[in-house]
Design a protein around this motif. Structure first.
Motif, PDB file in Angstrom:
ATOM      1  N   VAL A 126     -10.029 -34.827  11.723  1.00  0.00           N
ATOM      2  CA  VAL A 126      -8.789 -35.319  11.507  1.00  0.00           C
ATOM      3  C   VAL A 126      -8.981 -36.550  10.381  1.00  0.00           C
ATOM      4  O   VAL A 126      -7.689 -36.911  10.270  1.00  0.00           O
ATOM      5  CB  VAL A 126      -8.359 -35.904  12.774  1.00  0.00           C
ATOM      6  CG1 VAL A 126      -7.790 -34.901  13.983  1.00  0.00           C
ATOM      7  CG2 VAL A 126      -9.158 -37.027  13.406  1.00  0.00           C
ATOM      8  N   PHE A 127     -10.224 -36.790   9.964  1.00  0.00           N
ATOM      9  CA  PHE A 127     -10.077 -37.880   8.990  1.00  0.00           C
ATOM     10  C   PHE A 127     -10.328 -36.955   7.683  1.00  0.00           C
ATOM     11  O   PHE A 127      -9.659 -36.760   6.659  1.00  0.00           O
ATOM     12  CB  PHE A 127     -11.053 -39.064   9.251  1.00  0.00           C
ATOM     13  CG  PHE A 127     -10.329 -39.935  10.090  1.00  0.00           C
ATOM     14  CD1 PHE A 127     -10.152 -41.266   9.597  1.00  0.00           C
ATOM     15  CD2 PHE A 127     -10.393 -39.742  11.428  1.00  0.00           C
ATOM     16  CE1 PHE A 127      -9.367 -42.268  10.173  1.00  0.00           C
ATOM     17  CE2 PHE A 127      -9.497 -40.687  12.184  1.00  0.00           C
ATOM     18  CZ  PHE A 127      -9.258 -42.030  11.819  1.00  0.00           C
ATOM     19  N   LEU A 128     -11.912 -36.973   7.378  1.00  0.00           N
ATOM     20  CA  LEU A 128     -12.415 -36.415   6.126  1.00  0.00           C
ATOM     21  C   LEU A 128     -11.883 -34.979   5.861  1.00  0.00           C
ATOM     22  O   LEU A 128     -11.504 -34.757   4.704  1.00  0.00           O
ATOM     23  CB  LEU A 128     -13.923 -36.288   6.113  1.00  0.00           C
ATOM     24  CG  LEU A 128     -14.434 -35.639   5.081  1.00  0.00           C
ATOM     25  CD1 LEU A 128     -14.321 -36.308   3.833  1.00  0.00           C
ATOM     26  CD2 LEU A 128     -16.171 -35.425   5.270  1.00  0.00           C
ATOM     27  N   PHE A 129     -11.724 -33.941   6.818  1.00  0.00           N
ATOM     28  CA  PHE A 129     -11.263 -32.551   6.518  1.00  0.00           C
ATOM     29  C   PHE A 129      -9.756 -32.343   6.769  1.00  0.00           C
ATOM     30  O   PHE A 129      -9.127 -31.322   6.924  1.00  0.00           O
ATOM     31  CB  PHE A 129     -12.036 -31.821   7.479  1.00  0.00           C
ATOM     32  CG  PHE A 129     -13.584 -31.531   6.895  1.00  0.00           C
ATOM     33  CD1 PHE A 129     -13.867 -30.906   5.915  1.00  0.00           C
ATOM     34  CD2 PHE A 129     -14.400 -32.274   7.592  1.00  0.00           C
ATOM     35  CE1 PHE A 129     -15.162 -31.051   5.123  1.00  0.00           C
ATOM     36  CE2 PHE A 129     -15.777 -32.513   6.996  1.00  0.00           C
ATOM     37  CZ  PHE A 129     -16.147 -31.751   5.664  1.00  0.00           C
ATOM     38  N   SER A 130      -9.119 -33.452   7.144  1.00  0.00           N
ATOM     39  CA  SER A 130      -7.467 -33.365   6.897  1.00  0.00           C
ATOM     40  C   SER A 130      -6.775 -33.391   5.676  1.00  0.00           C
ATOM     41  O   SER A 130      -7.589 -33.371   4.683  1.00  0.00           O
ATOM     42  CB  SER A 130      -7.010 -34.680   7.879  1.00  0.00           C
ATOM     43  OG  SER A 130      -6.692 -35.608   6.806  1.00  0.00           O
ATOM     44  N   THR A 131      -5.631 -33.197   5.796  1.00  0.00           N
ATOM     45  CA  THR A 131      -4.867 -33.009   4.355  1.00  0.00           C
ATOM     46  C   THR A 131      -4.105 -34.400   4.399  1.00  0.00           C
ATOM     47  O   THR A 131      -3.144 -34.374   3.561  1.00  0.00           O
ATOM     48  CB  THR A 131      -3.865 -31.840   4.389  1.00  0.00           C
ATOM     49  OG1 THR A 131      -2.988 -31.887   5.545  1.00  0.00           O
ATOM     50  CG2 THR A 131      -4.736 -30.452   4.135  1.00  0.00           C
ATOM     51  N   TYR A 132      -4.043 -35.364   5.449  1.00  0.00           N
ATOM     52  CA  TYR A 132      -3.400 -36.602   5.249  1.00  0.00           C
ATOM     53  C   TYR A 132      -4.276 -37.529   4.423  1.00  0.00           C
ATOM     54  O   TYR A 132      -5.343 -37.975   4.941  1.00  0.00           O
ATOM     55  CB  TYR A 132      -3.202 -37.025   6.706  1.00  0.00           C
ATOM     56  CG  TYR A 132      -2.134 -38.176   6.718  1.00  0.00           C
ATOM     57  CD1 TYR A 132      -0.864 -37.659   6.631  1.00  0.00           C
ATOM     58  CD2 TYR A 132      -2.605 -39.514   6.753  1.00  0.00           C
ATOM     59  CE1 TYR A 132       0.355 -38.778   6.673  1.00  0.00           C
ATOM     60  CE2 TYR A 132      -1.477 -40.467   6.733  1.00  0.00           C
ATOM     61  CZ  TYR A 132       0.121 -39.962   6.949  1.00  0.00           C
ATOM     62  OH  TYR A 132       0.865 -40.875   6.885  1.00  0.00           O
TER      63      TYR A 132
END
Length: 260
Positions: free
Chosen positions: A72-78
């Motif tokens: 949910v951090f490095l591999f998110s799109t946010y």
């Protein structure tokens, strides 16, 4: 080639205490597993460095506790979450410089994440490029509950990432994925730069070296044929062995097997 032990094996000891337990037992190569953000920062990094210098211990690699956050951090799109993790990992890379550690072990996104292969490769390359600024190689570990638990996914990474495709082979995780360990060795070849070692048998996928039936001599021969010159790091779960002496004994048993 170096043979050592991960401080992760002594969980839940604090990292500096785990490192000292390995040091006093004569372990000469140790991977640092940071179980909290602060353990990848000062003053703990200097405490570990001082002990490493006192006991003559090499630290080839660093593994952060934060792997569950990577989906949910490095591999998110946010973008803001991505930047937060990159800031955290830059700090870890700086600590690795102080310790002389060159390999950063990454778990990556979990299987249930919505991260596409294309986005995964893009984000991995981004982190790998940042790592290079610090003299650090980001290496993808095979983890059964992550996208990296599938050999086909790792083969895709190797095709798409070119010189950035570097991998950590974890034997117990390969067993948990139901994959043949030697298929990983053959498929990833020269891109394998680090190895997490454990023995295993039909009853347990994680045992001290010599307590299972895994063919470590074959592992050594196959890895060496691919030019592997990295570290073999004993990494066991705490409930899979007795006292801490068994960790050093595992490293010694591996050295004996490889020596033959």
């Amino acid at each position: 080639m170096q043979i050592g032990v991960s401080t992760a094996s002594l969980y839940p000891l604090h990292v500096e205490d785990a490192f000292r337990e390995l040091a006093v037992r004569g372990v000469k190569t140790a991977e640092i597993f940071a179980n909290s953000t602060c353990e990848g920062q000062e003053p703990y990094i200097s405490m570990i460095k001082d002990n490493a210098e006192q006991y003559g211990i090499n630290i080839p690699s660093f593994h952060p506790f934060s792997s569950p956050m990577e989906s949910v951090f490095l591999f998110s799109t946010y973008d803001r979450r991505v930047e937060e993790m990159l800031t955290l990992y830059r700090g870890f890379f700086e600590s690795m410089q102080k310790l002389g550690a060159k390999i950063f072990v990454l778990h990556g996104a979990i299987q249930s994440s919505k991260c596409t292969p294309e986005h995964y490769v893009k984000q991995f390359r981004l982190l790998a490029e940042i790592g290079q600024e610090y003299g650090v190689t980001v290496a993808q570990e095979n983890v059964c509950y992550c996208l990296s638990g599938r050999l086909e996914f790792l083969k895709m990474m190797k095709r798409e990432l070119s010189q950035y495709a570097k991998f950590v082979l974890d034997l117990k995780q390969a067993r948990r994925s139901g994959e043949d360990i030697f298929d990983y060795v053959d498929a990833l070849g020269e891109s394998l730069i680090h190895c997490h070692v454990s023995d295993g048998n039909a009853e347990s996928d994680c045992l001290p070296v010599g307590k299972g039936c895994f063919d470590f001599a074959e592992l050594y021969n196959r890895m060496s044929a691919n030019g592997f010159d990295g570290s073999y790091i004993v990494e066991l779960y705490r409930h899979n062995y007795g006292d801490f002496d068994e960790l050093k004994q595992s490293a010694d048993a591996l050295s004996e097997i490889f020596g033959k």
